[in-house]
Design a protein around this motif. Structure first.
Motif, PDB file in Angstrom:
ATOM      1  N   THR A 118       0.824  -1.210   0.000  1.00 45.40           N
ATOM      2  CA  THR A 118       0.000   0.000   0.000  1.00 45.40           C
ATOM      3  C   THR A 118       0.861   1.265   0.000  1.00 45.40           C
ATOM      4  N   GLY A 119       2.164   1.109  -0.234  1.00 51.02           N
ATOM      5  CA  GLY A 119       3.032   2.280  -0.383  1.00 51.02           C
ATOM      6  C   GLY A 119       3.607   2.825   0.907  1.00 51.02           C
ATOM      7  N   ARG A 120       3.642   1.995   1.958  1.00 47.86           N
ATOM      8  CA  ARG A 120       4.169   2.436   3.264  1.00 47.86           C
ATOM      9  C   ARG A 120       5.548   3.075   3.127  1.00 47.86           C
ATOM     10  N   ILE A 121       6.410   2.481   2.293  1.00 46.48           N
ATOM     11  CA  ILE A 121       7.761   3.003   2.082  1.00 46.48           C
ATOM     12  C   ILE A 121       7.818   3.834   0.794  1.00 46.48           C
ATOM     13  N   ALA A 122       7.150   3.359  -0.255  1.00 50.07           N
ATOM     14  CA  ALA A 122       7.299   3.999  -1.570  1.00 50.07           C
ATOM     15  C   ALA A 122       6.814   5.439  -1.572  1.00 50.07           C
ATOM     16  N   ILE A 123       5.681   5.719  -0.920  1.00 49.11           N
ATOM     17  CA  ILE A 123       5.140   7.089  -0.979  1.00 49.11           C
ATOM     18  C   ILE A 123       6.097   8.082  -0.313  1.00 49.11           C
ATOM     19  N   PRO A 124       6.568   7.815   0.926  1.00 48.57           N
ATOM     20  CA  PRO A 124       7.530   8.778   1.494  1.00 48.57           C
ATOM     21  C   PRO A 124       8.863   8.821   0.734  1.00 48.57           C
ATOM     22  N   LEU A 125       9.225   7.741   0.064  1.00 48.41           N
ATOM     23  CA  LEU A 125      10.470   7.774  -0.720  1.00 48.41           C
ATOM     24  C   LEU A 125      10.307   8.687  -1.938  1.00 48.41           C
ATOM     25  N   VAL A 126       9.141   8.642  -2.551  1.00 49.40           N
ATOM     26  CA  VAL A 126       8.846   9.562  -3.664  1.00 49.40           C
ATOM     27  C   VAL A 126       8.886  11.006  -3.156  1.00 49.40           C
ATOM     28  N   GLU A 127       8.346  11.207  -1.946  1.00 47.75           N
ATOM     29  CA  GLU A 127       8.361  12.570  -1.371  1.00 47.75           C
ATOM     30  C   GLU A 127       9.783  13.061  -1.126  1.00 47.75           C
ATOM     31  N   ARG A 128      10.728  12.113  -0.992  1.00 44.63           N
ATOM     32  CA  ARG A 128      12.141  12.495  -0.826  1.00 44.63           C
ATOM     33  C   ARG A 128      12.837  12.713  -2.171  1.00 44.63           C
ATOM     34  N   GLY A 129      12.062  12.673  -3.260  1.00 42.10           N
ATOM     35  CA  GLY A 129      12.628  13.003  -4.571  1.00 42.10           C
ATOM     36  C   GLY A 129      13.113  11.815  -5.377  1.00 42.10           C
ATOM     37  N   ILE A 130      12.851  10.590  -4.900  1.00 43.28           N
ATOM     38  CA  ILE A 130      13.279   9.395  -5.644  1.00 43.28           C
ATOM     39  C   ILE A 130      12.105   8.901  -6.483  1.00 43.28           C
ATOM     40  N   GLU A 131      12.341   8.646  -7.751  1.00 42.51           N
ATOM     41  CA  GLU A 131      11.269   8.059  -8.565  1.00 42.51           C
ATOM     42  C   GLU A 131      11.195   6.565  -8.234  1.00 42.51           C
ATOM     43  N   VAL A 132      10.010   6.116  -7.880  1.00 44.02           N
ATOM     44  CA  VAL A 132       9.837   4.715  -7.465  1.00 44.02           C
ATOM     45  C   VAL A 132       8.805   4.042  -8.366  1.00 44.02           C
ATOM     46  N   HIS A 133       9.144   2.845  -8.818  1.00 47.09           N
ATOM     47  CA  HIS A 133       8.192   1.977  -9.502  1.00 47.09           C
ATOM     48  C   HIS A 133       7.965   0.764  -8.603  1.00 47.09           C
ATOM     49  N   GLY A 134       6.860   0.060  -8.822  1.00 47.22           N
ATOM     50  CA  GLY A 134       6.586  -1.067  -7.941  1.00 47.22           C
ATOM     51  C   GLY A 134       6.006  -2.269  -8.647  1.00 47.22           C
ATOM     52  N   ILE A 135       6.110  -3.389  -7.955  1.00 46.56           N
ATOM     53  CA  ILE A 135       5.474  -4.646  -8.396  1.00 46.56           C
ATOM     54  C   ILE A 135       4.744  -5.214  -7.195  1.00 46.56           C
ATOM     55  N   ASP A 136       3.576  -5.740  -7.386  1.00 44.95           N
ATOM     56  CA  ASP A 136       2.875  -6.456  -6.314  1.00 44.95           C
ATOM     57  C   ASP A 136       1.868  -7.402  -6.954  1.00 44.95           C
ATOM     58  N   SER A 137       1.646  -8.521  -6.306  1.00 44.70           N
ATOM     59  CA  SER A 137       0.738  -9.518  -6.872  1.00 44.70           C
ATOM     60  C   SER A 137      -0.709  -9.287  -6.471  1.00 44.70           C
ATOM     61  N   SER A 138      -0.949  -8.346  -5.546  1.00 43.64           N
ATOM     62  CA  SER A 138      -2.298  -8.229  -4.990  1.00 43.64           C
ATOM     63  C   SER A 138      -3.044  -7.017  -5.541  1.00 43.64           C
ATOM     64  N   PRO A 139      -4.123  -7.227  -6.292  1.00 36.69           N
ATOM     65  CA  PRO A 139      -4.912  -6.082  -6.741  1.00 36.69           C
ATOM     66  C   PRO A 139      -5.502  -5.300  -5.588  1.00 36.69           C
ATOM     67  N   GLU A 140      -5.815  -5.984  -4.461  1.00 39.17           N
ATOM     68  CA  GLU A 140      -6.407  -5.282  -3.314  1.00 39.17           C
ATOM     69  C   GLU A 140      -5.392  -4.334  -2.671  1.00 39.17           C
ATOM     70  N   MET A 141      -4.138  -4.791  -2.539  1.00 34.74           N
ATOM     71  CA  MET A 141      -3.101  -3.924  -1.940  1.00 34.74           C
ATOM     72  C   MET A 141      -2.815  -2.753  -2.875  1.00 34.74           C
ATOM     73  N   ILE A 142      -2.749  -3.016  -4.175  1.00 30.80           N
ATOM     74  CA  ILE A 142      -2.479  -1.935  -5.135  1.00 30.80           C
ATOM     75  C   ILE A 142      -3.625  -0.913  -5.103  1.00 30.80           C
ATOM     76  N   ALA A 143      -4.866  -1.401  -4.954  1.00 28.59           N
ATOM     77  CA  ALA A 143      -6.008  -0.479  -4.895  1.00 28.59           C
ATOM     78  C   ALA A 143      -5.891   0.442  -3.682  1.00 28.59           C
ATOM     79  N   LYS A 144      -5.425  -0.088  -2.551  1.00 32.74           N
ATOM     80  CA  LYS A 144      -5.235   0.748  -1.350  1.00 32.74           C
ATOM     81  C   LYS A 144      -4.155   1.799  -1.600  1.00 32.74           C
ATOM     82  N   LEU A 145      -3.090   1.408  -2.289  1.00 34.25           N
ATOM     83  CA  LEU A 145      -2.033   2.375  -2.653  1.00 34.25           C
ATOM     84  C   LEU A 145      -2.618   3.495  -3.502  1.00 34.25           C
TER      85      LEU A 145
END
Ligand SMILES: C[S@@+](CC[C@H](N)C(=O)[O-])C[C@H]1O[C@@H](n2cnc3c(N)ncnc32)[C@H](O)[C@@H]1O
Length: 244
Positions: free
Chosen positions: A48-75
């Motif tokens: 759900t982006g616990r790490i990715a969202i704040p990392l993007v806020e620090r100026g890093i472009e982040v891409h992701g992979i996840d197998s769960s449509p439900e987790m991606i929907a929460k993100l």
């Protein structure tokens, strides 16, 4: 639960995941931002982006992979989460059509892969996704088979007048697998939150990395650079992809 596959975790946990008492992301984000050095990063099992969202806020472009449509929907529901490119897929066998400065897999999720073959395949996929000289970071709890008595373990995590949260685990030391049930009893009934893990020894991870053209360059007992030793409960491993 009849079978466990790559989507089971997300389908069972996504509704409560963001309310769980996870450690704050700041230390991990600082550690990862430093290693990315302004380059782009790939999060395996982005959730759900616990790490990715704040990392993007620090100026890093982040891409992701996840197998769960439900987790991606929460993100996607979160501010900033809708802008992170995410591919729905299995981290035990993925390909990307480019390379990243950094790939990372945190919060024990290497253990979500069910056997050594899947875990080794994940290391191989991560190595191929990282540029030569780039890094792959894996964070997971330090396995502790001594906590099991006759390969079982049970603990009350939380209790009040109207609820109790109990964890019950079965351990198979021959396969390094643990089946966990998190049982939530309340006036509304009983809910079961299962997790099925295969833990990996740090030395085994190092060998997986070597088989995939990477090698261990740093290892800590936490995101603040704590020394890794016999008392460590957490393992943060930094692997570097060999130069061509
Ligand atoms: C404990 S959560 C971690 C999420 C996020 N990295 C974080 O730190 O909050 C585990 C995540 O791994 C994902 N996952 C489990 N098995 C997977 C697999 N085989 N391939 C891709 N994602 C997987 C789940 O859907 C879930 O989003």
């Amino acid at each position: 639960m009849t079978t466990w596959d790559a989507e089971t975790y997300g389908s069972r946990w996504s509704q409560i995941y963001d309310g769980l008492p996870w450690p704050g992301p700041d230390d991990a984000v600082s550690f990862l931002a430093k290693l990315a050095q302004g380059g782009e990063a790939l999060e395996l099992a982005i959730g759900t982006g616990r790490i990715a969202i704040p990392l993007v806020e620090r100026g890093i472009e982040v891409h992701g992979i996840d197998s769960s449509p439900e987790m991606i929907a929460k993100l996607r529901e979160k501010e900033g989460g809708e802008r992170i490119p995410v591919t729905e897929g299995d981290i035990s066998s993925f390909t990307v059509d480019r390379t990243y400065r950094l790939a990372f897999l945190v919060l024990n999720t290497i253990y979500a892969l069910q056997d050594q073959e899947q875990q080794l395949a994940c290391f191989a996929s991560a190595a191929a996704a990282v540029e030569p000289g780039g890094h792959f970071v894996v964070e997971a709890f330090m396995p502790d088979p001594t906590r099991f008595r006759r390969n079982s373990w049970m603990q009350v995590h939380d209790m009040g007048l109207d609820h109790v949260l109990i964890e019950a685990d079965k351990h198979d030391p021959s396969t390094q697998q643990i089946l966990e049930q998190h049982l939530h009893f309340s006036q509304n009934g009983v809910k079961l939150y299962p997790a099925f893990l295969r833990y990996v020894w740090p030395s085994e991870m190092d060998l997986m990395a070597r088989l995939c053209g990477m090698r261990l360059v740093e290892r800590y007992g936490g995101w603040n650079g704590e020394p890794f030793n016999a008392r460590s409960g957490n393992v943060v491993s930094v692997f570097r992809r060999d130069e061509a």
